[in-house]
Write an enzyme that holds these catalytic residues in place. Structure first.
Site, PDB file in Angstrom:
ATOM      1  N   LYS A  47       9.906  -0.095  12.857  1.00 37.66           N
ATOM      2  CA  LYS A  47      10.303   0.084  11.386  1.00 37.66           C
ATOM      3  C   LYS A  47      11.517   1.448  11.569  1.00 37.66           C
ATOM      4  O   LYS A  47      12.701   1.189  10.731  1.00 37.66           O
ATOM      5  CB  LYS A  47       9.443   0.828  10.373  1.00 37.66           C
TER       6      LYS A  47
ATOM      7  N   HIS B 111      -1.265 -32.837  19.142  1.00 38.76           N
ATOM      8  CA  HIS B 111      -0.240 -33.469  19.470  1.00 38.76           C
ATOM      9  C   HIS B 111       0.887 -32.353  19.776  1.00 38.76           C
ATOM     10  O   HIS B 111       2.082 -32.841  19.610  1.00 38.76           O
ATOM     11  CB  HIS B 111       0.086 -34.417  18.486  1.00 38.76           C
TER      12      HIS B 111
ATOM     13  N   GLU C 281      10.914  -4.509   3.669  1.00 41.02           N
ATOM     14  CA  GLU C 281      11.142  -6.086   3.278  1.00 41.02           C
ATOM     15  C   GLU C 281      10.556  -5.965   1.939  1.00 41.02           C
ATOM     16  O   GLU C 281      11.266  -6.802   1.076  1.00 41.02           O
ATOM     17  CB  GLU C 281      10.231  -6.889   4.214  1.00 41.02           C
TER      18      GLU C 281
ATOM     19  N   GLU D 202      -2.940  -6.435  15.755  1.00 38.15           N
ATOM     20  CA  GLU D 202      -2.477  -5.069  15.153  1.00 38.15           C
ATOM     21  C   GLU D 202      -3.874  -4.019  15.199  1.00 38.15           C
ATOM     22  O   GLU D 202      -3.378  -2.599  15.049  1.00 38.15           O
ATOM     23  CB  GLU D 202      -2.268  -5.135  13.752  1.00 38.15           C
TER      24      GLU D 202
ATOM     25  N   LYS E 170       0.623  -1.174   0.069  1.00 41.32           N
ATOM     26  CA  LYS E 170       0.080   0.010  -0.060  1.00 41.32           C
ATOM     27  C   LYS E 170       1.068   1.232  -0.112  1.00 41.32           C
ATOM     28  O   LYS E 170       0.751   2.060  -0.920  1.00 41.32           O
ATOM     29  CB  LYS E 170      -0.934   0.065   1.191  1.00 41.32           C
TER      30      LYS E 170
ATOM     31  N   GLY F 263      -4.544  -1.944   5.750  1.00 44.62           N
ATOM     32  CA  GLY F 263      -3.721  -3.330   5.246  1.00 44.62           C
ATOM     33  C   GLY F 263      -4.175  -4.423   5.566  1.00 44.62           C
ATOM     34  O   GLY F 263      -4.414  -5.219   4.784  1.00 44.62           O
ATOM     35  N   ARG F 264      -4.318  -4.597   6.778  1.00 41.25           N
ATOM     36  CA  ARG F 264      -5.144  -5.902   7.364  1.00 41.25           C
ATOM     37  C   ARG F 264      -6.390  -6.175   7.016  1.00 41.25           C
ATOM     38  O   ARG F 264      -6.985  -7.427   7.283  1.00 41.25           O
ATOM     39  CB  ARG F 264      -4.807  -6.057   8.917  1.00 41.25           C
TER      40      ARG F 264
END
Ligand code: F6P
Length: 524
Positions: free
Chosen positions: A496, A385, A212, A354, A206, A268-269
């Site tokens: 960041k 498990h 990254e 977030e 965005k 974003g999310r």
């Protein structure tokens, strides 16, 4: 001014928690034969059974009063109508407009945004049809076979979760890879066996400034150019971008017509419904992508119109408030008993933590009550498990959401029977504990552990769209009651900034641990 803890209902809930602290959930079932019928609801292809919680009618009534005290009905209308409820960024919150299938106008700063959204959907449709039909050709004239999405957070988790969940609908000639981490091990593994002539990269960001994604996009571009030993002009057939920052994408080398637009009123999310969902449309086809939008839209209408006591997102939210604020739950477990949903816990981690991992209210005042839980989970039956020992005999109180789908691989009925009986057995065991109340202490399971069970009609685009919207709205409702801004994420910006300063600053300016480690890593 609204103050959650001043509400009469808050005080009543504290008293009810104290009064019922020794209740056993199974006793509620013995006293109320119709408990399951009364405490299970369905909507938009979803079925919610919330009867295995330590919740009485009085508790639910007080929780509903909390929701009304928080003006929830008005807050819902404000969000859907485009009010700038993301106060710290001065933005509207309109992921719901992206799936507004009745195309009713939605205004942002006086402009109806539906034409923008429909134009973006047409761009997604055109492009996904070209790639899926093989008519989009690489620079050597080969059709695309490999699609690599480069993005992180909401620009990765939503698309990757949905593509894996809907694997049964995936185009047979296309493979999808998702690169998110800045660790080169991930992109190197993804690209290792790909033929660059048949590979398409989607750079999803965005902001188009996330470190990254920038690094991975540059490495992908270098990999491509090294492989084709030619100048930049070839990249246009193999790189598209999804962003709100069109200039930055064009500067990277993506042709303007291959940039899919995003807007600042989509968080974003919450963005998989937008062109961030391009990998989904490429994977399952545009029509199935629209079915996913339609499922979410149906859940949106349920959320906006159904009374709160019958409202799935509101009920899920209030049960969470009861556990977090009155039963001291620090975490919320999500166990999908549906292997294709294996990324759902990670997706919900970002969506919940977030959004509501906040400690000041919308006025900037410090709050003195708990907010977002630590969300975690894994698919069943694997979790049994790994960590169910702690769940059965540990010292932690962990509410659980079990998620399953009814229409499950009928041809392999032995597998789906085993899967579903395990899910139900675990939910019952959490509630009942050891049958023999006098079992030796090392064998004894206390039980009385609450869970919700959510069943999808089937793991198809429509039901999955509704499930994702269910959790989006659950989180929104909790944010309203906690009086926090669920739509900014200033905490993430700090990390960041420090990462950039870490390499720029004089090592001596750091603490001795950081200095020592910088030296160990040859960074200092
Ligand atoms: O995690 C912080 C965040 O801003 C998320 O909200 C977002 O989904 C992610 O980083 C990626 O941001 P962008 O899409 O701008 O690269």
């Amino acid at each position: 001014m609204y103050n959650l803890k001043d509400a009469r209902a808050w005080c009543e809930l504290e008293q009810l928690a104290e009064r019922h602290k020794n209740d056993r959930i199974i006793d509620y079932f013995n006293q109320q034969p119709d408990r399951f019928d009364r405490m299970s609801k369905q909507a938009a292809g979803l079925f919610l059974d919330y009867s295995k919680n330590k919740i009485t009618a009085e508790v639910l009534s007080a929780l509903l009063e909390l929701a009304n005290n928080a003006q929830l009905k008005a807050k819902i209308e404000q969000m859907f109508s485009g009010e700038k409820i993301n106060q710290t960024e001065g933005r509207a919150v309109l992921h719901t407009a992206l799936r507004n299938r009745n195309n009713k106008p939605v205004l942002v700063d006086g402009q109806n945004i539906m034409p923008l959204i429909n134009e973006s959907l047409q761009h997604i449709e055109r492009f996904s049809e070209q790639v899926r039909s093989g008519s989009w050709l690489g620079y050597t004239g080969k059709p695309i076979k490999n699609i690599v999405n480069i993005g992180i957070g909401g620009s990765d988790l939503g698309p990757s979760m949905v593509c894996d969940a809907l694997y049964d609908y995936q185009h047979p000639n296309l493979q999808f890879l998702f690169v998110s981490s800045v660790d080169s091990a991930q992109i190197n593994k993804a690209l290792r066996y790909l033929d660059h002539r048949e590979t398409l990269f989607i750079v999803s960001s965005k902001s188009f400034t996330t470190l990254e994604t920038q690094l991975n996009a540059e490495s992908a571009k270098q990999w491509f150019l090294d492989a084709c030993q030619s100048a930049d002009q070839e990249i246009s057939k193999h790189f598209v971008a999804v962003t709100a920052n069109l200039d930055a994408a064009e500067k990277f080398g993506v042709a303007r017509q291959n940039i899919f637009q995003l807007w600042d009123w989509v968080g974003g999310r919450f963005s998989l419904w937008s062109s961030i969902g391009l990998p989904i449309a490429l994977c399952i086809g545009y029509q199935k992508f629209v079915e996913m939008l339609e499922g979410a839209h149906e859940l949106d209408q349920h959320f906006q119109t159904v009374p709160f006591e019958e409202n799935l997102p509101v009920l899920l939210a209030l049960i969470g408030i009861w556990h977090i604020n009155f039963q001291a739950a620090d975490s919320q477990a999500v166990f999908p008993y549906d292997q294709p949903l294996h990324i759902l816990p990670a997706f919900l981690q970002q969506l919940d933590m977030e959004s509501n991992g906040k400690s000041v209210d919308i006025h900037g005042e410090k709050i003195d009550y708990a907010t977002a839980p630590i969300v975690w989970g894994q698919t069943g039956s694997n979790g049994q498990h790994a960590f169910f020992q702690l769940m059965h005999q540990g010292t932690r109180f962990v509410p659980v959401d079990f998620i399953g789908s009814l229409a499950k691989d009928s041809q392999n009925s032995k597998h789906s029977r085993a899967l579903h009986t395990n899910m139900l057995a675990q939910a019952e065991a959490f509630m009942l504990g050891s049958e023999n109340r006098l079992a030796a202490s090392h064998q004894y399971c206390a039980g009385n552990k609450p869970s919700n069970t959510i069943l999808l009609d089937s793991l198809d685009p429509k039901s999955l769209g509704a499930l994702i919207a269910l959790y989006e709205h659950k989180i929104f409702v909790q944010g309203v009651i906690w009086n926090i801004n669920s739509f900014d994420q200033w905490g993430v910006q700090l990390g960041k900034k420090l990462a950039v300063k870490m390499v720029q600053q004089n090592p001596a300016d750091h603490d001795s641990s950081t200095v020592g480690l910088l030296k160990k890593l040859n960074l200092g």
